[in-house]
Motif scaffolding. Sequence first.
Motif, PDB file in Angstrom:
ATOM      1  N   VAL A  99       0.804  -1.411   0.277  1.00  0.00           N
ATOM      2  CA  VAL A  99      -0.384  -0.042  -0.413  1.00  0.00           C
ATOM      3  C   VAL A  99       0.975   1.185  -0.177  1.00  0.00           C
ATOM      4  CG1 VAL A  99      -1.555   1.635   1.274  1.00  0.00           C
ATOM      5  CG2 VAL A  99      -1.609  -0.951   1.213  1.00  0.00           C
ATOM      6  N   ARG A 100       2.106   1.475   0.789  1.00  0.00           N
ATOM      7  CA  ARG A 100       2.841   2.262   1.129  1.00  0.00           C
ATOM      8  C   ARG A 100       3.306   2.320  -0.335  1.00  0.00           C
ATOM      9  NH1 ARG A 100       7.028   1.654   5.121  1.00  0.00           N
ATOM     10  NH2 ARG A 100       7.808   3.101   5.410  1.00  0.00           N
ATOM     11  N   ILE A 101       3.392   1.910  -1.293  1.00  0.00           N
ATOM     12  CA  ILE A 101       4.028   2.181  -2.669  1.00  0.00           C
ATOM     13  C   ILE A 101       3.324   3.369  -3.489  1.00  0.00           C
ATOM     14  CG2 ILE A 101       4.279   1.611  -5.191  1.00  0.00           C
ATOM     15  CD1 ILE A 101       4.889  -1.540  -4.027  1.00  0.00           C
ATOM     16  N   PHE A 102       1.864   3.243  -3.157  1.00  0.00           N
ATOM     17  CA  PHE A 102       1.107   4.577  -3.763  1.00  0.00           C
ATOM     18  C   PHE A 102       0.964   5.556  -3.010  1.00  0.00           C
ATOM     19  CE2 PHE A 102      -0.100  -0.517  -4.949  1.00  0.00           C
ATOM     20  CZ  PHE A 102      -0.282   0.285  -6.405  1.00  0.00           C
ATOM     21  N   VAL A 103       1.331   6.053  -1.979  1.00  0.00           N
ATOM     22  CA  VAL A 103       1.174   7.102  -1.091  1.00  0.00           C
ATOM     23  C   VAL A 103       2.476   8.011  -1.340  1.00  0.00           C
ATOM     24  CG1 VAL A 103       1.168   8.073   1.417  1.00  0.00           C
ATOM     25  CG2 VAL A 103       0.174   5.555   0.870  1.00  0.00           C
ATOM     26  N   ILE A 104       3.338   8.078  -0.528  1.00  0.00           N
ATOM     27  CA  ILE A 104       4.381   8.775  -1.026  1.00  0.00           C
ATOM     28  C   ILE A 104       5.077   8.607  -2.525  1.00  0.00           C
ATOM     29  CG2 ILE A 104       6.510  10.066  -0.083  1.00  0.00           C
ATOM     30  CD1 ILE A 104       5.193   9.585   2.873  1.00  0.00           C
ATOM     31  N   PRO A 105       5.651   7.918  -2.934  1.00  0.00           N
ATOM     32  CA  PRO A 105       6.670   7.163  -3.768  1.00  0.00           C
ATOM     33  C   PRO A 105       6.033   7.274  -5.272  1.00  0.00           C
ATOM     34  CG  PRO A 105       7.119   5.420  -2.601  1.00  0.00           C
ATOM     35  CD  PRO A 105       5.781   6.129  -2.687  1.00  0.00           C
ATOM     36  N   THR A 106       4.336   6.791  -5.467  1.00  0.00           N
ATOM     37  CA  THR A 106       3.240   7.275  -6.785  1.00  0.00           C
ATOM     38  C   THR A 106       3.672   8.713  -6.456  1.00  0.00           C
ATOM     39  OG1 THR A 106       3.323   5.054  -6.166  1.00  0.00           O
ATOM     40  CG2 THR A 106       1.260   6.670  -7.649  1.00  0.00           C
ATOM     41  N   ARG A 107       3.208   8.850  -5.919  1.00  0.00           N
ATOM     42  CA  ARG A 107       2.735  10.519  -5.920  1.00  0.00           C
ATOM     43  C   ARG A 107       3.391  11.329  -6.416  1.00  0.00           C
ATOM     44  NH1 ARG A 107      -1.589  11.503  -0.194  1.00  0.00           N
ATOM     45  NH2 ARG A 107      -3.432   9.636  -1.256  1.00  0.00           N
ATOM     46  N   ALA A 108       5.012  10.788  -5.976  1.00  0.00           N
ATOM     47  CA  ALA A 108       5.764  11.831  -4.939  1.00  0.00           C
ATOM     48  C   ALA A 108       6.724  11.709  -7.403  1.00  0.00           C
ATOM     49  CB  ALA A 108       7.022  11.938  -4.950  1.00  0.00           C
ATOM     50  N   HIS A 109       6.303  10.818  -7.260  1.00  0.00           N
ATOM     51  CA  HIS A 109       6.706  10.545  -9.012  1.00  0.00           C
ATOM     52  C   HIS A 109       5.984  11.580 -10.103  1.00  0.00           C
ATOM     53  CE1 HIS A 109       7.009   8.208 -12.594  1.00  0.00           C
ATOM     54  NE2 HIS A 109       8.282   8.185 -12.499  1.00  0.00           N
ATOM     55  N   ASN A 110       4.886  11.317  -9.769  1.00  0.00           N
ATOM     56  CA  ASN A 110       3.666  11.673 -10.593  1.00  0.00           C
ATOM     57  C   ASN A 110       3.734  13.479 -10.142  1.00  0.00           C
ATOM     58  OD1 ASN A 110       3.316   9.485 -11.786  1.00  0.00           O
ATOM     59  ND2 ASN A 110       1.779   8.709 -10.617  1.00  0.00           N
ATOM     60  N   THR A 111       4.366  14.222  -9.345  1.00  0.00           N
ATOM     61  CA  THR A 111       4.056  15.457  -9.208  1.00  0.00           C
ATOM     62  C   THR A 111       5.673  16.423 -10.032  1.00  0.00           C
ATOM     63  OG1 THR A 111       3.031  14.963  -6.779  1.00  0.00           O
ATOM     64  CG2 THR A 111       4.399  17.081  -7.476  1.00  0.00           C
ATOM     65  N   VAL A 112       5.015  17.004  -9.963  1.00  0.00           N
ATOM     66  CA  VAL A 112       5.873  18.410 -11.099  1.00  0.00           C
ATOM     67  C   VAL A 112       5.865  19.641  -9.848  1.00  0.00           C
ATOM     68  CG1 VAL A 112       6.855  18.984 -13.154  1.00  0.00           C
ATOM     69  CG2 VAL A 112       5.990  17.140 -13.222  1.00  0.00           C
ATOM     70  N   MET A 113       7.058  19.928  -9.538  1.00  0.00           N
ATOM     71  CA  MET A 113       7.397  21.482  -8.707  1.00  0.00           C
ATOM     72  C   MET A 113       8.391  22.510 -10.572  1.00  0.00           C
ATOM     73  SD  MET A 113       7.868  20.741  -5.510  1.00  0.00           S
ATOM     74  CE  MET A 113       7.369  21.878  -4.661  1.00  0.00           C
ATOM     75  N   VAL A 114       7.722  23.729 -10.292  1.00  0.00           N
ATOM     76  CA  VAL A 114       8.352  24.417 -10.802  1.00  0.00           C
ATOM     77  C   VAL A 114       9.933  25.198  -9.813  1.00  0.00           C
ATOM     78  CG1 VAL A 114       8.532  26.391 -12.373  1.00  0.00           C
ATOM     79  CG2 VAL A 114       6.363  24.896 -12.019  1.00  0.00           C
ATOM     80  N   ILE A 115      10.825  24.732  -9.698  1.00  0.00           N
ATOM     81  CA  ILE A 115      12.010  25.775  -9.269  1.00  0.00           C
ATOM     82  C   ILE A 115      12.464  25.993 -10.303  1.00  0.00           C
ATOM     83  CG2 ILE A 115      13.924  24.911  -7.396  1.00  0.00           C
ATOM     84  CD1 ILE A 115      12.073  22.019  -7.646  1.00  0.00           C
TER      85      ILE A 115
END
Length: 168
Positions: A99-115
């Motif tokens: 279940v943890r795979i779909f919490v932080i790693p997947t969300r972080a992998h699918n998130t793009v930030m503008v820096i």
Amino acid sequence: MSRFVKTEEDKLISRDRMRFVKNSACSNLCYLALLFDVFYFVLLYRQDVASYYYTVQIGASIVYNLVFMLIVFMCSENVKHYHKNYSYVVLAAGIMQIVRIFVIPTRAHNTVMVIKEVEQAVMDDWTYTKAVVYLVVSAAALIISAVLNYTRCTALEAHVKSLEKTNA
């Protein structure tokens, strides 16, 4: 007869031996799961992309991870002594790793930030792959440990009952 084929007598001796030796295979699988969880822990928490990882979710994840490690260590000690009920706890811990795979790693992998006006993935593909592999190996070790412990405990209980019947 081949030395690889177990006779009924060999199986009986093997089951009787379980009364006197520790269930180290199940315990070692729990330790392996802990090791890969630590790899995940270090991989994830050394990421630093802007302020993405400075949230309540990450704080809760750290607390969860510490509690997870304590519970799995406690379970490793109990499965070592053929406690059948801990198979359920170990199995639940394995499922939670998936279940943890779909919490932080997947969300972080699918998130793009503008820096600094440049789009950057919070978690790149390689880091995501490593995080998923660490969690999957940890989960697999826990699930195998749970099934193996349950099977061995059931066999040991049946063997002890058969010994009690013959001695009665």
